[in-house]
Design a protein around this motif. Structure first.
Motif, PDB file in Angstrom:
ATOM      1  N   ASP A  80       0.905  -1.275   0.101  1.00 36.11           N
ATOM      2  CA  ASP A  80      -0.113   0.024  -0.011  1.00 36.11           C
ATOM      3  C   ASP A  80       0.816   1.175  -0.034  1.00 36.11           C
ATOM      4  OD1 ASP A  80      -2.604  -1.266  -0.147  1.00 36.11           O
ATOM      5  OD2 ASP A  80      -2.820  -0.999   1.925  1.00 36.11           O
ATOM      6  N   PHE A  81       2.179   1.245   0.354  1.00 42.71           N
ATOM      7  CA  PHE A  81       3.045   2.304   0.323  1.00 42.71           C
ATOM      8  C   PHE A  81       3.269   2.466  -1.001  1.00 42.71           C
ATOM      9  CE2 PHE A  81       7.480   3.738   0.283  1.00 42.71           C
ATOM     10  CZ  PHE A  81       7.188   5.136   1.170  1.00 42.71           C
ATOM     11  N   LYS A  82       3.184   3.942  -1.324  1.00 45.53           N
ATOM     12  CA  LYS A  82       3.794   4.489  -2.682  1.00 45.53           C
ATOM     13  C   LYS A  82       4.427   5.779  -2.477  1.00 45.53           C
ATOM     14  CE  LYS A  82       1.298   1.241  -5.051  1.00 45.53           C
ATOM     15  NZ  LYS A  82       1.272   0.337  -3.879  1.00 45.53           N
ATOM     16  N   ALA A  83       5.409   5.779  -3.378  1.00 45.13           N
ATOM     17  CA  ALA A  83       6.393   7.132  -3.187  1.00 45.13           C
ATOM     18  C   ALA A  83       7.191   6.960  -4.510  1.00 45.13           C
ATOM     19  CB  ALA A  83       7.348   6.941  -2.014  1.00 45.13           C
ATOM     20  N   ASN A  84       7.742   8.297  -4.890  1.00 50.06           N
ATOM     21  CA  ASN A  84       8.733   8.456  -6.157  1.00 50.06           C
ATOM     22  C   ASN A  84       9.958   9.137  -5.647  1.00 50.06           C
ATOM     23  OD1 ASN A  84       7.699  10.983  -5.628  1.00 50.06           O
ATOM     24  ND2 ASN A  84       6.750  11.466  -7.295  1.00 50.06           N
ATOM     25  N   ASP A  85      10.455   8.862  -4.542  1.00 47.60           N
ATOM     26  CA  ASP A  85      11.450   9.225  -4.121  1.00 47.60           C
ATOM     27  C   ASP A  85      12.761   8.398  -4.373  1.00 47.60           C
ATOM     28  OD1 ASP A  85      10.619   7.154  -2.186  1.00 47.60           O
ATOM     29  OD2 ASP A  85      12.534   7.479  -1.134  1.00 47.60           O
ATOM     30  N   LEU A  86      13.807   8.904  -4.202  1.00 48.59           N
ATOM     31  CA  LEU A  86      15.123   8.002  -4.346  1.00 48.59           C
ATOM     32  C   LEU A  86      15.236   6.748  -3.897  1.00 48.59           C
ATOM     33  CD1 LEU A  86      17.579   8.092  -6.387  1.00 48.59           C
ATOM     34  CD2 LEU A  86      18.857   9.528  -4.397  1.00 48.59           C
ATOM     35  N   LEU A  87      15.027   6.612  -2.419  1.00 50.73           N
ATOM     36  CA  LEU A  87      15.324   5.437  -1.662  1.00 50.73           C
ATOM     37  C   LEU A  87      14.388   4.605  -1.198  1.00 50.73           C
ATOM     38  CD1 LEU A  87      18.052   7.363   0.542  1.00 50.73           C
ATOM     39  CD2 LEU A  87      18.400   5.899  -1.706  1.00 50.73           C
ATOM     40  N   VAL A  88      13.035   5.189  -0.654  1.00 50.84           N
ATOM     41  CA  VAL A  88      12.245   4.567   0.172  1.00 50.84           C
ATOM     42  C   VAL A  88      11.435   3.644  -0.679  1.00 50.84           C
ATOM     43  CG1 VAL A  88      10.603   4.675   2.295  1.00 50.84           C
ATOM     44  CG2 VAL A  88      12.284   6.418   2.101  1.00 50.84           C
ATOM     45  N   GLN A  89      10.856   3.833  -1.825  1.00 56.04           N
ATOM     46  CA  GLN A  89      10.006   2.980  -2.557  1.00 56.04           C
ATOM     47  C   GLN A  89      10.988   1.653  -2.703  1.00 56.04           C
ATOM     48  OE1 GLN A  89       6.522   3.326  -3.667  1.00 56.04           O
ATOM     49  NE2 GLN A  89       7.215   0.991  -3.781  1.00 56.04           N
ATOM     50  N   ALA A  90      12.067   1.781  -3.261  1.00 60.50           N
ATOM     51  CA  ALA A  90      12.990   0.629  -3.477  1.00 60.50           C
ATOM     52  C   ALA A  90      13.124  -0.030  -2.411  1.00 60.50           C
ATOM     53  CB  ALA A  90      14.350   1.359  -3.895  1.00 60.50           C
ATOM     54  N   ARG A  91      13.280   0.488  -1.038  1.00 59.37           N
ATOM     55  CA  ARG A  91      13.412  -0.144   0.321  1.00 59.37           C
ATOM     56  C   ARG A  91      12.156  -1.063   0.384  1.00 59.37           C
ATOM     57  NH1 ARG A  91      16.541  -2.829   3.850  1.00 59.37           N
ATOM     58  NH2 ARG A  91      15.889  -2.552   5.822  1.00 59.37           N
ATOM     59  N   ALA A  92      11.215  -0.410   0.167  1.00 62.06           N
ATOM     60  CA  ALA A  92       9.714  -1.172   0.456  1.00 62.06           C
ATOM     61  C   ALA A  92       9.814  -2.547  -0.563  1.00 62.06           C
ATOM     62  CB  ALA A  92       8.633  -0.179   0.094  1.00 62.06           C
ATOM     63  N   TYR A  93      10.258  -2.199  -1.762  1.00 68.80           N
ATOM     64  CA  TYR A  93       9.985  -3.447  -2.739  1.00 68.80           C
ATOM     65  C   TYR A  93      11.078  -4.517  -2.089  1.00 68.80           C
ATOM     66  CZ  TYR A  93       8.153  -0.672  -6.450  1.00 68.80           C
ATOM     67  OH  TYR A  93       7.217   0.192  -7.188  1.00 68.80           O
ATOM     68  N   SER A  94      12.338  -4.072  -1.618  1.00 65.34           N
ATOM     69  CA  SER A  94      13.183  -4.889  -0.989  1.00 65.34           C
ATOM     70  C   SER A  94      12.680  -5.863   0.200  1.00 65.34           C
ATOM     71  CB  SER A  94      14.583  -4.374  -0.510  1.00 65.34           C
ATOM     72  OG  SER A  94      15.301  -5.050  -0.098  1.00 65.34           O
ATOM     73  N   LEU A  95      11.905  -4.939   1.004  1.00 69.81           N
ATOM     74  CA  LEU A  95      11.428  -5.739   2.287  1.00 69.81           C
ATOM     75  C   LEU A  95      10.380  -6.741   1.844  1.00 69.81           C
ATOM     76  CD1 LEU A  95      11.124  -2.643   4.678  1.00 69.81           C
ATOM     77  CD2 LEU A  95      12.746  -4.488   4.547  1.00 69.81           C
ATOM     78  N   ILE A  96       9.561  -6.273   0.726  1.00 70.36           N
ATOM     79  CA  ILE A  96       8.659  -7.536   0.442  1.00 70.36           C
ATOM     80  C   ILE A  96       9.303  -8.606  -0.232  1.00 70.36           C
ATOM     81  CG2 ILE A  96       6.901  -7.925  -1.474  1.00 70.36           C
ATOM     82  CD1 ILE A  96       5.819  -4.912  -1.406  1.00 70.36           C
TER      83      ILE A  96
END
Length: 229
Positions: free
Chosen positions: A132-148
């Motif tokens: 459910d988390f959505k962002a277009n920043d440099l770091l946090v969105q990629a971090r969310a994908y990695s945690l998944i």
């Protein structure tokens, strides 16, 4: 065509013709005044509504940020139940995400809730919030994908883990975190016996991120795979 030009010229040069046009316009405005007022009111209401909603969202975001402060403190202190569910005086990430979901802080609460559930080993719940988390920043969105990807790795669903690590690595690549995601992708590929996929990820680290902490391990692991092939 000539007739049209003559008519236009007559209007411009004849005061009587101009007067007729003005009177016709005035009559039309008078007849349609309610319609024009209605259109004007709709435009005014739309503009006012836009700025009013923006002001409302800003206030809601401020409220959510105040609630987040204590939840983040609990998260960083590893008091995960309090971080997720609150302490009776302050909301936890779950309620912040639910009540303030249309704000930036509410969106970020999804990320924190997912990370907290991952730490607790509740992998399906973790994915629910992280997705459910959505962002277009440099770091946090990629971090969310990695945690998944981590949730799938823990469940030994290596194929899905590879998909999400690859997604993380390809999202706005940078020298700070991309090598870590590539390393995770390579290790998940090895779990799948996908030697080609693992080599490709290791080689990307070697070619593009030679200053990273993962560089030496990537060289060592790709040499091992080459020796086994």
């Amino acid at each position: 065509m000539a007739k049209k030009k003559e008519t236009k010229k007559d209007i411009l040069e004849s005061p009587e013709a101009l007067q007729e046009k003005f009177e016709a316009a005035e009559n039309w405005i008078e007849e349609h005044s309610r319609l024009l007022l209605g259109i004007g009111a709709v435009v005014v209401l739309a503009v006012a509504g836009f700025f009013g909603y923006k002001y409302y969202l800003n206030n809601r975001d401020d409220e959510a940020q105040r609630q987040m402060f204590q939840a983040v403190y609990y998260f960083e202190s590893d008091s995960l139940d309090l971080a997720l569910n609150g302490d009776g005086n302050n909301l936890g990430f779950v309620d912040i995400a639910d009540e303030y979901g249309n704000t930036n802080a509410g969106n970020l609460a999804n990320f924190y809730a997912g990370a907290a559930y991952l730490k607790q080993g509740k992998y399906q719940l973790a994915r629910l919030y992280l997705e459910d988390f959505k962002a277009n920043d440099l770091l946090v969105q990629a971090r969310a994908y990695s945690l998944i990807g981590d949730t799938y790795m823990e469940e030994e669903n290596y194929e899905q883990a590879v998909n999400y690590y690859r997604k993380a690595a390809s999202y706005k690549p940078n020298k700070y975190y991309t090598p870590t995601y590539l390393m995770k992708e390579a290790l998940a590929c090895e779990k799948l016996n996908d030697t080609a996929g693992a080599k490709k990820a290791y080689q990307t680290i070697i070619d593009n991120y030679w200053e990273s902490a993962e560089f030496q391990n990537a060289r060592k692991f790709i040499a091992r795979l080459n020796g086994n092939s």
